[in-house]
Design a protein around this motif. Structure first.
Motif, PDB file in Angstrom:
ATOM      1  N   ARG A 119      -8.225   6.904  -1.346  1.00  0.00           N
ATOM      2  CA  ARG A 119      -7.543   5.621  -1.095  1.00  0.00           C
ATOM      3  C   ARG A 119      -6.020   5.551  -1.681  1.00  0.00           C
ATOM      4  O   ARG A 119      -5.621   6.150  -2.493  1.00  0.00           O
ATOM      5  CB  ARG A 119      -8.509   4.387  -1.642  1.00  0.00           C
ATOM      6  CG  ARG A 119      -8.251   4.559  -3.206  1.00  0.00           C
ATOM      7  CD  ARG A 119      -9.586   3.204  -3.709  1.00  0.00           C
ATOM      8  NE  ARG A 119     -10.838   3.626  -3.152  1.00  0.00           N
ATOM      9  CZ  ARG A 119     -11.867   2.925  -2.952  1.00  0.00           C
ATOM     10  NH1 ARG A 119     -11.460   1.559  -3.075  1.00  0.00           N
ATOM     11  NH2 ARG A 119     -12.992   3.396  -2.595  1.00  0.00           N
ATOM     12  N   GLN A 129      -4.136  -3.611  -5.285  1.00  0.00           N
ATOM     13  CA  GLN A 129      -4.798  -3.904  -3.987  1.00  0.00           C
ATOM     14  C   GLN A 129      -5.266  -2.453  -3.497  1.00  0.00           C
ATOM     15  O   GLN A 129      -4.091  -1.541  -3.837  1.00  0.00           O
ATOM     16  CB  GLN A 129      -3.739  -4.441  -2.950  1.00  0.00           C
ATOM     17  CG  GLN A 129      -3.320  -5.788  -3.200  1.00  0.00           C
ATOM     18  CD  GLN A 129      -4.589  -6.854  -3.014  1.00  0.00           C
ATOM     19  OE1 GLN A 129      -5.233  -6.458  -2.014  1.00  0.00           O
ATOM     20  NE2 GLN A 129      -4.607  -7.990  -3.496  1.00  0.00           N
ATOM     21  N   SER A 130      -6.104  -2.057  -2.758  1.00  0.00           N
ATOM     22  CA  SER A 130      -6.381  -0.821  -2.348  1.00  0.00           C
ATOM     23  C   SER A 130      -6.797  -0.835  -0.990  1.00  0.00           C
ATOM     24  O   SER A 130      -7.408  -1.746  -0.337  1.00  0.00           O
ATOM     25  CB  SER A 130      -7.702  -0.099  -3.306  1.00  0.00           C
ATOM     26  OG  SER A 130      -9.070  -0.852  -3.107  1.00  0.00           O
ATOM     27  N   TYR A 131      -6.744   0.259  -0.472  1.00  0.00           N
ATOM     28  CA  TYR A 131      -6.884   0.643   1.195  1.00  0.00           C
ATOM     29  C   TYR A 131      -7.351   2.104   1.314  1.00  0.00           C
ATOM     30  O   TYR A 131      -6.644   2.994   0.945  1.00  0.00           O
ATOM     31  CB  TYR A 131      -5.549   0.460   1.748  1.00  0.00           C
ATOM     32  CG  TYR A 131      -4.702  -0.808   1.516  1.00  0.00           C
ATOM     33  CD1 TYR A 131      -4.971  -1.746   2.191  1.00  0.00           C
ATOM     34  CD2 TYR A 131      -3.829  -0.787   0.512  1.00  0.00           C
ATOM     35  CE1 TYR A 131      -4.568  -3.095   2.142  1.00  0.00           C
ATOM     36  CE2 TYR A 131      -3.099  -2.129   0.434  1.00  0.00           C
ATOM     37  CZ  TYR A 131      -3.553  -3.380   0.972  1.00  0.00           C
ATOM     38  OH  TYR A 131      -2.973  -4.475   0.706  1.00  0.00           O
TER      39      TYR A 131
END
Length: 259
Positions: A119, A129-131
């Motif tokens: 990620r 914030q993580s994606y």
């Protein structure tokens, strides 16, 4: 009295706040929006500054200091045997395919960007914030990410404006909930003090009673000072002020029965 003079006097004068109970609800709603803006400015400023500096530093580091890598099938593959951690001014950039770093580790860095094993994580002022890469459904190389970052830099002013508006609207929503809940507590207090007030009047006074704590946390957030037990202190101040305000309202006059 204009709203800015009301803001100033509401910091120190419960007696003055008690006189606002007769004013229209529209002016009070405007005042709550102003308080919401006041509480949003420090967070919005520090977040925007951190994001702007982080993206610019990331762009330069990506081009000049990070080895080649590719994100494919939801995983990172990099031309390095161990995690790479690079500090650019007050920002930290991490490339790690080993899994040694996670969201919590990046968040602990306060201001950091992490290209991790599965990620992408961005942290500004300790808010991460993580994606996940699996959401991309495509392969991305270092060169692709460099082009994306350069394009994002051009759109950054628009993105920051949108983010600030979203933060402000959310902050306003929370502030209205806060004022309404304080007004409900105020109803219980006014009954114990035997004050003749309707909910609208208590709600108006509750809105102005949040001024002192809002200004205090505005100053603390501007200075980036963390207040221990901030939530408890915030509500303690709210309750003390609304109590003092309601005490300033004249009590119900008891009718004297004729003999």
């Amino acid at each position: 009295m204009n709203v800015f003079k009301q803001l100033y006097t509401s910091i120190y004068s419960p007696k003055t706040i008690s006189t606002f109970r007769f004013q229209g609800i529209g002016k009070t709603i405007l005042y709550v929006f102003i308080l919401s803006l006041l509480s949003t400015i420090p967070t919005g400023y520090h977040f925007s500054t951190g994001l702007s500096e982080g993206i610019k530093g990331f762009d330069q580091t990506l081009q000049n200091e990070l080895p080649d890598f590719i994100i494919e099938d939801g995983l990172l593959s990099a031309d390095t045997e161990k995690p790479i951690e690079i500090k650019v001014d007050d920002f930290i950039i991490i490339l790690d395919e080993s899994g040694a770093f996670g969201v919590e580790e990046i968040e602990a860095k306060q201001n950091a960007i992490g290209i991790l094993s599965d990620r992408f994580v961005f942290s500004a002022n300790g808010q991460a914030q993580s994606y996940e890469y699996s959401l991309l459904n495509m392969s991305i190389t270092k060169q692709d990410l460099t082009e994306i970052t350069s394009q994002f830099n051009q759109l950054l002013p628009i993105v920051l404006t949108i983010l600030f508006v979203v933060m402000y609207l959310f902050g306003a929503f929370v502030k209205f909930i806060e004022v309404t809940f304080l007004a409900l507590l105020g109803l219980a207090i006014k009954n114990s003090l035997q004050r003749k007030l309707n909910f609208k009047q208590v709600w108006v006074m509750a809105a102005y009673s949040t001024t002192l704590a809002t200004v205090f946390f505005f100053i603390m957030d501007s200075l980036q000072v963390i207040v221990p037990s901030g939530f408890i202190i915030n509500w303690f101040v709210h309750l003390i002020v609304i109590y003092l305000v309601l005490k300033e309202v004249p009590p119900i006059k008891k009718k004297i029965k004729e003999a």
